[in-house]
Design a protein around this motif. Structure first.
Motif, mmCIF file in Angstrom:
data_model
loop_
_atom_site.group_PDB
_atom_site.id
_atom_site.type_symbol
_atom_site.label_atom_id
_atom_site.label_comp_id
_atom_site.label_asym_id
_atom_site.label_seq_id
_atom_site.Cartn_x
_atom_site.Cartn_y
_atom_site.Cartn_z
ATOM 1 N N PHE A 62 71.287 55.599 63.784
ATOM 2 C CA PHE A 62 71.532 56.873 64.459
ATOM 3 C C PHE A 62 72.167 56.696 65.838
ATOM 4 C CE2 PHE A 62 69.271 58.537 61.022
ATOM 5 C CZ PHE A 62 68.124 57.784 60.833
ATOM 6 N N SER A 63 72.830 55.594 66.041
ATOM 7 C CA SER A 63 73.374 55.308 67.372
ATOM 8 C C SER A 63 74.408 56.329 67.818
ATOM 9 C CB SER A 63 73.981 53.900 67.401
ATOM 10 O OG SER A 63 75.030 53.803 66.447
ATOM 11 N N THR A 64 75.052 57.001 66.890
ATOM 12 C CA THR A 64 76.051 58.004 67.258
ATOM 13 C C THR A 64 75.546 59.429 67.039
ATOM 14 O OG1 THR A 64 77.051 57.920 65.066
ATOM 15 C CG2 THR A 64 77.954 56.435 66.746
ATOM 16 N N TYR A 65 74.248 59.556 66.853
ATOM 17 C CA TYR A 65 73.638 60.859 66.647
ATOM 18 C C TYR A 65 73.016 61.376 67.940
ATOM 19 C CZ TYR A 65 73.795 60.855 61.509
ATOM 20 O OH TYR A 65 74.200 60.881 60.207
ATOM 21 N N ALA A 66 72.949 62.683 68.055
ATOM 22 C CA ALA A 66 72.103 63.283 69.078
ATOM 23 C C ALA A 66 70.652 63.107 68.631
ATOM 24 C CB ALA A 66 72.420 64.762 69.227
ATOM 25 N N MET A 67 69.785 62.845 69.599
ATOM 26 C CA MET A 67 68.380 62.630 69.286
ATOM 27 C C MET A 67 67.544 63.685 69.994
ATOM 28 S SD MET A 67 68.505 59.935 67.383
ATOM 29 C CE MET A 67 66.788 59.441 67.338
ATOM 30 N N GLY A 68 66.445 64.032 69.392
ATOM 31 C CA GLY A 68 65.610 65.052 70.020
ATOM 32 C C GLY A 68 64.147 64.885 69.676
ATOM 33 N N TRP A 69 63.352 65.648 70.384
ATOM 34 C CA TRP A 69 61.905 65.724 70.127
ATOM 35 C C TRP A 69 61.537 67.184 69.875
ATOM 36 C CZ3 TRP A 69 58.450 61.762 69.610
ATOM 37 C CH2 TRP A 69 58.857 60.495 70.032
ATOM 38 N N PHE A 70 60.730 67.369 68.870
ATOM 39 C CA PHE A 70 60.140 68.649 68.556
ATOM 40 C C PHE A 70 58.626 68.457 68.544
ATOM 41 C CE2 PHE A 70 63.732 71.298 67.035
ATOM 42 C CZ PHE A 70 64.726 70.344 67.098
ATOM 43 N N ARG A 71 57.907 69.549 68.603
ATOM 44 C CA ARG A 71 56.455 69.466 68.494
ATOM 45 C C ARG A 71 55.928 70.639 67.691
ATOM 46 N NH1 ARG A 71 54.733 70.628 74.833
ATOM 47 N NH2 ARG A 71 55.208 72.868 74.857
ATOM 48 N N GLN A 72 54.781 70.398 67.079
ATOM 49 C CA GLN A 72 54.156 71.431 66.269
ATOM 50 C C GLN A 72 52.659 71.414 66.508
ATOM 51 O OE1 GLN A 72 55.159 71.293 62.090
ATOM 52 N NE2 GLN A 72 54.634 73.445 61.832
ATOM 53 N N ALA B 183 49.934 68.714 70.428
ATOM 54 C CA ALA B 183 50.731 68.942 69.218
ATOM 55 C C ALA B 183 51.049 67.603 68.572
ATOM 56 C CB ALA B 183 52.036 69.656 69.561
ATOM 57 N N VAL B 184 51.605 67.686 67.386
ATOM 58 C CA VAL B 184 52.236 66.517 66.791
ATOM 59 C C VAL B 184 53.691 66.528 67.242
ATOM 60 C CG1 VAL B 184 52.878 65.318 64.679
ATOM 61 C CG2 VAL B 184 50.701 66.539 64.798
ATOM 62 N N TYR B 185 54.135 65.418 67.787
ATOM 63 C CA TYR B 185 55.499 65.311 68.303
ATOM 64 C C TYR B 185 56.351 64.550 67.303
ATOM 65 C CZ TYR B 185 54.158 67.203 72.796
ATOM 66 O OH TYR B 185 53.731 68.045 73.797
ATOM 67 N N TYR B 186 57.492 65.140 66.966
ATOM 68 C CA TYR B 186 58.394 64.570 65.977
ATOM 69 C C TYR B 186 59.720 64.198 66.617
ATOM 70 C CZ TYR B 186 55.219 66.639 62.539
ATOM 71 O OH TYR B 186 54.117 66.981 61.784
ATOM 72 N N CYS B 187 60.197 63.033 66.282
ATOM 73 C CA CYS B 187 61.533 62.604 66.672
ATOM 74 C C CYS B 187 62.522 63.093 65.623
ATOM 75 C CB CYS B 187 61.560 61.080 66.775
ATOM 76 S SG CYS B 187 63.115 60.387 67.341
#
Length: 128
Positions: free
Chosen positions: A29-39, A92-96
């Motif tokens: 994923f080196s050329t991907y945008a990365m993010g964090w979400f939570r639930q 929350a549970v944090y998801y990458c």
């Protein structure tokens, strides 16, 4: 195909700091945008923060802006979410997540359909 592996979640007290890591095991994923979400329990998954593929631009939800910092170490294919001044509402549970850079706007708007890859999550619990 690589995987996103989160780590660092644990139980802490309000006001504490915590750093979450998301490792891209094969550099997929080196050329991907990365993010964090939570639930949180009983709630929808929400956007927390995102970083451009270059690491040069970051975005934050209003609820964490000024407290959380997202960074990227491209040399080891890892993104970090530094969480400061944690509050019980951060529990929350944090998801990458990873998405093509072209979908970064969707990611920021929590359009989950734009996310191509998810990690399995790491749990953060903040007690008062």
């Amino acid at each position: 195909q690589g995987q996103l592996v989160e780590s660092g979640g644990r139980a802490v007290q309000a006001g504490d700091s915590l750093r979450l890591s998301c490792a891209d095991s094969e550099g997929t994923f080196s050329t991907y945008a990365m993010g964090w979400f939570r639930q949180a329990p009983g709630k929808e998954r929400e956007f927390v923060a995102a970083i451009s593929w270059s690491g040069g631009t970051t975005w934050y939800s209003d609820s964490v802006k000024g407290r959380f910092v997202l960074s990227k170490d491209s040399s080891i294919n890892t993104v970090y979410l530094q969480m400061n001044d944690l509050k019980p509402g951060d529990t929350a549970v944090y998801y990458c997540a990873a998405a093509p850079q072209s979908r970064i706007a969707s990611m920021i708007k929590a359009n989950l359909g734009g996310i191509e890859y998810w990690g399995k999550g790491t749990h953060v619990s903040v007690s008062s």
